[in-house]
Design a protein around this motif. Structure first.
Motif, PDB file in Angstrom:
ATOM      1  N   ILE A 114       0.824  -1.214   0.000  1.00 14.19           N
ATOM      2  CA  ILE A 114       0.000   0.000   0.000  1.00 14.19           C
ATOM      3  C   ILE A 114       0.855   1.259   0.000  1.00 14.19           C
ATOM      4  O   ILE A 114       2.022   1.241   0.377  1.00 14.19           O
ATOM      5  CB  ILE A 114      -0.965   0.023   1.199  1.00 14.19           C
ATOM      6  N   GLY A 115       0.251   2.340  -0.440  1.00 15.22           N
ATOM      7  CA  GLY A 115       0.852   3.661  -0.381  1.00 15.22           C
ATOM      8  C   GLY A 115      -0.225   4.671  -0.037  1.00 15.22           C
ATOM      9  O   GLY A 115      -1.357   4.546  -0.498  1.00 15.22           O
ATOM     10  N   ILE A 116       0.116   5.657   0.754  1.00 20.50           N
ATOM     11  CA  ILE A 116      -0.812   6.730   1.099  1.00 20.50           C
ATOM     12  C   ILE A 116      -0.097   8.048   0.847  1.00 20.50           C
ATOM     13  O   ILE A 116       1.114   8.158   1.068  1.00 20.50           O
ATOM     14  CB  ILE A 116      -1.297   6.615   2.566  1.00 20.50           C
ATOM     15  N   ASP A 117      -0.830   9.033   0.356  1.00 20.36           N
ATOM     16  CA  ASP A 117      -0.241  10.354   0.182  1.00 20.36           C
ATOM     17  C   ASP A 117      -1.299  11.413   0.450  1.00 20.36           C
ATOM     18  O   ASP A 117      -2.461  11.257   0.052  1.00 20.36           O
ATOM     19  CB  ASP A 117       0.336  10.550  -1.215  1.00 20.36           C
ATOM     20  N   VAL A 118      -0.885  12.481   1.131  1.00 18.42           N
ATOM     21  CA  VAL A 118      -1.759  13.626   1.406  1.00 18.42           C
ATOM     22  C   VAL A 118      -1.024  14.906   1.077  1.00 18.42           C
ATOM     23  O   VAL A 118       0.205  14.962   1.153  1.00 18.42           O
ATOM     24  CB  VAL A 118      -2.237  13.659   2.883  1.00 18.42           C
ATOM     25  N   GLU A 119      -1.763  15.890   0.681  1.00 19.00           N
ATOM     26  CA  GLU A 119      -1.206  17.212   0.386  1.00 19.00           C
ATOM     27  C   GLU A 119      -2.196  18.273   0.830  1.00 19.00           C
ATOM     28  O   GLU A 119      -3.406  18.094   0.726  1.00 19.00           O
ATOM     29  CB  GLU A 119      -0.956  17.396  -1.112  1.00 19.00           C
ATOM     30  N   GLN A 120      -1.662  19.395   1.297  1.00 20.62           N
ATOM     31  CA  GLN A 120      -2.505  20.552   1.541  1.00 20.62           C
ATOM     32  C   GLN A 120      -2.654  21.290   0.211  1.00 20.62           C
ATOM     33  O   GLN A 120      -1.673  21.504  -0.507  1.00 20.62           O
ATOM     34  CB  GLN A 120      -1.878  21.469   2.581  1.00 20.62           C
ATOM     35  N   LEU A 121      -3.881  21.635  -0.126  1.00 14.57           N
ATOM     36  CA  LEU A 121      -4.126  22.365  -1.368  1.00 14.57           C
ATOM     37  C   LEU A 121      -3.429  23.718  -1.311  1.00 14.57           C
ATOM     38  O   LEU A 121      -3.536  24.429  -0.315  1.00 14.57           O
ATOM     39  CB  LEU A 121      -5.622  22.551  -1.594  1.00 14.57           C
ATOM     40  N   ASN A 122      -2.720  24.045  -2.393  1.00 16.25           N
ATOM     41  CA  ASN A 122      -1.975  25.297  -2.438  1.00 16.25           C
ATOM     42  C   ASN A 122      -2.016  25.832  -3.862  1.00 16.25           C
ATOM     43  O   ASN A 122      -1.296  25.366  -4.738  1.00 16.25           O
ATOM     44  CB  ASN A 122      -0.530  25.063  -1.993  1.00 16.25           C
ATOM     45  N   GLU A 123      -2.849  26.838  -4.076  1.00 13.83           N
ATOM     46  CA  GLU A 123      -3.008  27.428  -5.408  1.00 13.83           C
ATOM     47  C   GLU A 123      -1.793  28.240  -5.837  1.00 13.83           C
ATOM     48  O   GLU A 123      -1.633  28.550  -7.016  1.00 13.83           O
ATOM     49  CB  GLU A 123      -4.260  28.312  -5.439  1.00 13.83           C
ATOM     50  N   ASP A 124      -0.926  28.584  -4.894  1.00 11.07           N
ATOM     51  CA  ASP A 124       0.234  29.414  -5.213  1.00 11.07           C
ATOM     52  C   ASP A 124       1.411  28.624  -5.784  1.00 11.07           C
ATOM     53  O   ASP A 124       2.369  29.221  -6.263  1.00 11.07           O
ATOM     54  CB  ASP A 124       0.697  30.184  -3.966  1.00 11.07           C
ATOM     55  N   ARG A 125       1.367  27.300  -5.722  1.00 12.24           N
ATOM     56  CA  ARG A 125       2.450  26.497  -6.300  1.00 12.24           C
ATOM     57  C   ARG A 125       2.396  26.573  -7.817  1.00 12.24           C
ATOM     58  O   ARG A 125       1.344  26.824  -8.407  1.00 12.24           O
ATOM     59  CB  ARG A 125       2.311  25.028  -5.886  1.00 12.24           C
ATOM     60  N   ASP A 126       3.499  26.318  -8.438  1.00 13.27           N
ATOM     61  CA  ASP A 126       3.584  26.316  -9.902  1.00 13.27           C
ATOM     62  C   ASP A 126       3.030  24.995 -10.441  1.00 13.27           C
ATOM     63  O   ASP A 126       3.781  24.118 -10.862  1.00 13.27           O
ATOM     64  CB  ASP A 126       5.030  26.537 -10.350  1.00 13.27           C
ATOM     65  N   LEU A 127       1.718  24.844 -10.401  1.00 11.60           N
ATOM     66  CA  LEU A 127       1.079  23.601 -10.828  1.00 11.60           C
ATOM     67  C   LEU A 127       1.322  23.331 -12.303  1.00 11.60           C
ATOM     68  O   LEU A 127       1.493  22.182 -12.721  1.00 11.60           O
ATOM     69  CB  LEU A 127      -0.423  23.638 -10.528  1.00 11.60           C
TER      70      LEU A 127
END
Length: 190
Positions: A114-127
């Motif tokens: 298994i793998g789990i990943d979480v991120e805080q949403l950040n509109e300021d990153r260079d998506l």
């Protein structure tokens, strides 16, 4: 195999707000904890604190799953990938943390990784730049981008596969997390 923390997890780590949840028809159990404050002075210290909290959360979750009468060890492979040894039997485990949110997951069957990943949403990153570097279309909105990014990261954690062209072969289940976070779990046959 490298042993990790043997410190006792505070009893309030898994609270009613962060009760264990099942995924993949019960083959994976996961939980999260939102740290009250990140008072450490540096980003490195904050990440170390979150990591330690994650290992304690993983040990507590494992005890909740397998029971208090078994011997549980939270260990890591030489690659850094965590796993749980329960009375000598190996089960896959995974950790992720982002901006004070810590997640832990444990497989309940030996036949999966298994793998789990979480991120805080950040509109300021260079998506756009990140999407281009990954070879992804540039038309994602913030939520869709982070959904895809978490699937990529969780698949890598579960399988070691970093080629984005092979990542779609593995199913991702969405996590229910606080509003400004997004996350997924991947479950792959060993």
């Amino acid at each position: 195999m490298m042993p990790h923390s043997t410190k006792t997890c505070p009893s309030n780590v898994i609270s009613p707000e962060t009760a264990a949840k099942a995924a993949f028809r019960g083959n994976v159990v996961w939980t999260y904890s939102l740290l009250e404050s990140q008072s450490e002075p540096s980003r490195k210290a904050q990440r170390q604190s979150s990591s330690l909290h994650g290992w304690m959360l993983l040990e507590k979750l494992s005890t909740d799953i397998f029971g208090p009468t078994v011997t549980i060890e939270a260990l890591r492979e030489s690659s850094g990938r965590p796993f749980i040894r329960v009375d000598g039997t190996i089960f896959s485990a995974s950790l992720s943390h982002s901006k004070g949110l810590v997640c832990a997951a444990v497989s309940t069957v030996q036949s999966v990784s298994i793998g789990i990943d979480v991120e805080q949403l950040n509109e300021d990153r260079d998506l756009s730049g990140i999407s281009q570097s990954m070879g992804w279309p540039d038309e994602y909105d913030v939520i869709a981008f982070y959904q895809r990014w978490c699937c990529y990261e969780a698949t890598f954690k579960a399988t070691g596969i970093d080629n984005v062209d092979h990542q779609s072969l593995f199913p991702c289940e969405n996590l229910v997390l606080p509003n400004d976070f997004i996350g997924v779990i991947v479950c792959a046959d060993k």
